[in-house]
Design an enzyme around this catalytic site. Structure first.
Site, PDB file in Angstrom:
ATOM      1  N   ALA A 209       0.808  -1.223   0.000  1.00 12.71           N
ATOM      2  CA  ALA A 209       0.000   0.000   0.000  1.00 12.71           C
ATOM      3  C   ALA A 209       0.843   1.275   0.000  1.00 12.71           C
ATOM      4  CB  ALA A 209      -0.942  -0.006   1.205  1.00 12.71           C
ATOM      5  N   THR A 210       2.008   1.247   0.613  1.00 14.46           N
ATOM      6  CA  THR A 210       2.859   2.447   0.609  1.00 14.46           C
ATOM      7  C   THR A 210       3.194   2.827  -0.829  1.00 14.46           C
ATOM      8  OG1 THR A 210       3.807   1.940   2.764  1.00 14.46           O
ATOM      9  CG2 THR A 210       5.114   3.374   1.331  1.00 14.46           C
TER      10      THR A 210
ATOM     11  N   ASN B  58      -6.575   2.964  10.269  1.00 18.91           N
ATOM     12  CA  ASN B  58      -5.756   1.883  10.827  1.00 18.91           C
ATOM     13  C   ASN B  58      -5.527   2.003  12.330  1.00 18.91           C
ATOM     14  OD1 ASN B  58      -4.264   4.149   9.644  1.00 18.91           O
ATOM     15  ND2 ASN B  58      -2.450   3.156  10.466  1.00 18.91           N
TER      16      ASN B  58
ATOM     17  N   GLN C 292      -7.064  -1.350   5.272  1.00 18.37           N
ATOM     18  CA  GLN C 292      -7.651  -1.988   6.468  1.00 18.37           C
ATOM     19  C   GLN C 292      -9.091  -2.446   6.246  1.00 18.37           C
ATOM     20  OE1 GLN C 292      -5.951  -2.825   9.097  1.00 18.37           O
ATOM     21  NE2 GLN C 292      -4.107  -1.563   8.959  1.00 18.37           N
TER      22      GLN C 292
ATOM     23  N   HIS D 157      -0.296  -8.323   3.150  1.00 16.93           N
ATOM     24  CA  HIS D 157       0.030  -8.887   4.476  1.00 16.93           C
ATOM     25  C   HIS D 157      -0.986  -8.550   5.560  1.00 16.93           C
ATOM     26  CE1 HIS D 157       1.812  -5.230   6.502  1.00 16.93           C
ATOM     27  NE2 HIS D 157       1.864  -4.837   5.242  1.00 16.93           N
TER      28      HIS D 157
ATOM     29  N   CYS E  26       3.733   2.076  11.803  1.00 20.67           N
ATOM     30  CA  CYS E  26       4.498   2.925  10.888  1.00 20.67           C
ATOM     31  C   CYS E  26       4.895   4.241  11.518  1.00 20.67           C
ATOM     32  CB  CYS E  26       3.692   3.219   9.640  1.00 20.67           C
ATOM     33  SG  CYS E  26       2.938   1.772   9.004  1.00 20.67           S
TER      34      CYS E  26
END
Ligand code: PMP
Length: 373
Positions: free
Chosen positions: A69-70, A150, A179, A199, A320
């Site tokens: 996603a980043t 999140n 999410q 993940h 994060c």
């Protein structure tokens, strides 16, 4: 061990690892190679892409494999902003987004001269939808808002957001759905770009997707051999692609039963925690049942460390940001004080969680809170 940090990451589904092992040995060829082995792998890749496209009701060439996603967020946000800057330089997001979204907006603001509207959150973790409506202008080219937060699990009304954005034909809508995918039903029908990571749903780390509807084009952040429709070139990680198709199918097929199960665990967790003096829920009542954030009236970092010493794993904020700042920017955006933002804990659940995990966690938490001054 009691693992209650599934929003940070989740263990690999066994079936997915079996698939990985089976294909990795035989189909190791490069999907771009012009020989029989390469063609075979390319055909299987196209099958995986088709399966994913059918899950998202989109076309095959709207499925872009990424490392997570980043990367998807960076590709979508900077890609749209840089591609369409000549149409207008106004972009909108919220103060509660993940750092991979917020930092893209900051970069576009400070280094590329975009005007950014950062929408505040209400105390339930959602933006005020009227604020969004009021912020939209004829210069707005991008709105990026997450489906499920999140840290607190608040759920944005993506249908309502897309109805607002679609009134402006220059504006594209990007949703960080990391999410919510495989967990919560979201109406993505009018969303132009969707990001996710494998993940979070028991797939591989370093594997993800950007769904990009064809009406949106992107300024490509990478140059190379033209793979992934030239938006994300580089030799494809074919085994991960097949595994992502598989884990998404499993998550979508089981979404309803897993949701119902996790909702029961969340109800139990809320009930048990309510008996502890001083605890206040930061997650709204209608949050995703997969995430429960609460204020503990004691230093959250100390509580979390004490739990960790007992082999119980929770989070004090998102993984994060927890190494960079002491308090949660999401709770701050929801109007919580610094003390409240510093002293809150996130528990995140999975279909793998068990009732006894909840009971044992709450009992340990009670002991720890009693012993901390
Ligand atoms: N967006 C959200 C909402 C997330 O929860 C995460 C993971 N914490 C990401 C983006 C980034 O995902 P990844 O680290 O897999 O790139």
């Amino acid at each position: 061990m009691i693992y209650l940090d599934y929003a940070a990451t989740s263990p690999l589904e066994k079936e997915v690892l079996d698939t990985f092992n089976a294909i990795n040995n035989r189909f190791f060829a490069n999907t771009s190679s012009s020989h029989k082995l390469g063609f075979e792998v390319a055909l299987l890749e196209s099958k995986a892409r088709k399966q994913i496209a059918s899950l998202f009701s989109c076309k095959e060439n709207e499925v872009i494999f990424t490392s997570g996603a980043t990367e998807s967020n960076n590709m979508a946000i900077k890609g749209i902003a840089l591609k369409y800057a000549n149409r207008g330089k106004h972009i909108i997001t919220s103060l509660g987004e993940h750092s991979s979204v917020l930092n893209c907006f900051k970069q576009l603001e400070t280094e590329f001269g975009f005007r950014v509207t950062y929408l505040p959150l209400q105390d339930n973790g959602e933006i005020n939808y009227n604020d969004l409506e009021k912020s939209m202008t004829d210069e707005t080219i991008l709105v990026s808002l997450m489906s499920v937060n999140n840290e607190v699990g608040s759920i944005h009304n993506i249908k309502l957001i897309s109805d607002i954005v679609k009134k402006y034909n220059k504006a594209f809508l990007h949703v960080d759905a990391t999410q919510s995918i495989g967990k919560i039903d979201i109406d993505f029908s009018n969303v132009d770009l969707i990001s996710l990571s494998a993940h979070k749903i028991n797939g591989f780390k370093g594997s993800g997707l950007l769904i990009k509807k064809s009406r949106a084009d992107l300024f490509p952040l990478f140059n190379g051999g033209g793979q992934e429709f030239a938006y994300r070139p580089g030799t494809n990680n074919f085994p991960y692609e097949v595994c992502l198709a598989k884990v998404l199918r499993i998550a979508f097929e089981n979404q309803k039963s897993r949701y119902d199960y996790v909702k029961k665990l969340n109800d139990l967790l809320r009930k048990e925690l309510s008996s502890i003096p001083g605890i206040k829920f930061n997650s709204p009542d209608n949050a995703s049942p997969y995430i429960l954030n609460f204020y503990v009236n004691k230093k959250a970092s100390v509580v979390s460390e004490a739990l960790s010493n007992k082999d119980i794993y929770v989070s004090t904020q998102s993984a994060c940001s927890s190494k960079k700042t002491k308090y949660s920017h999401v709770l701050q955006a929801m109007g919580r004080s610094i003390v409240e933002s510093e002293n809150s804990i996130r528990v995140s659940l999975s279909y793998l969680s068990k009732e006894e995990d909840i009971i044992n966690f709450v009992n340990e938490l009670k002991n720890i809170l009693k012993n901390i001054k």
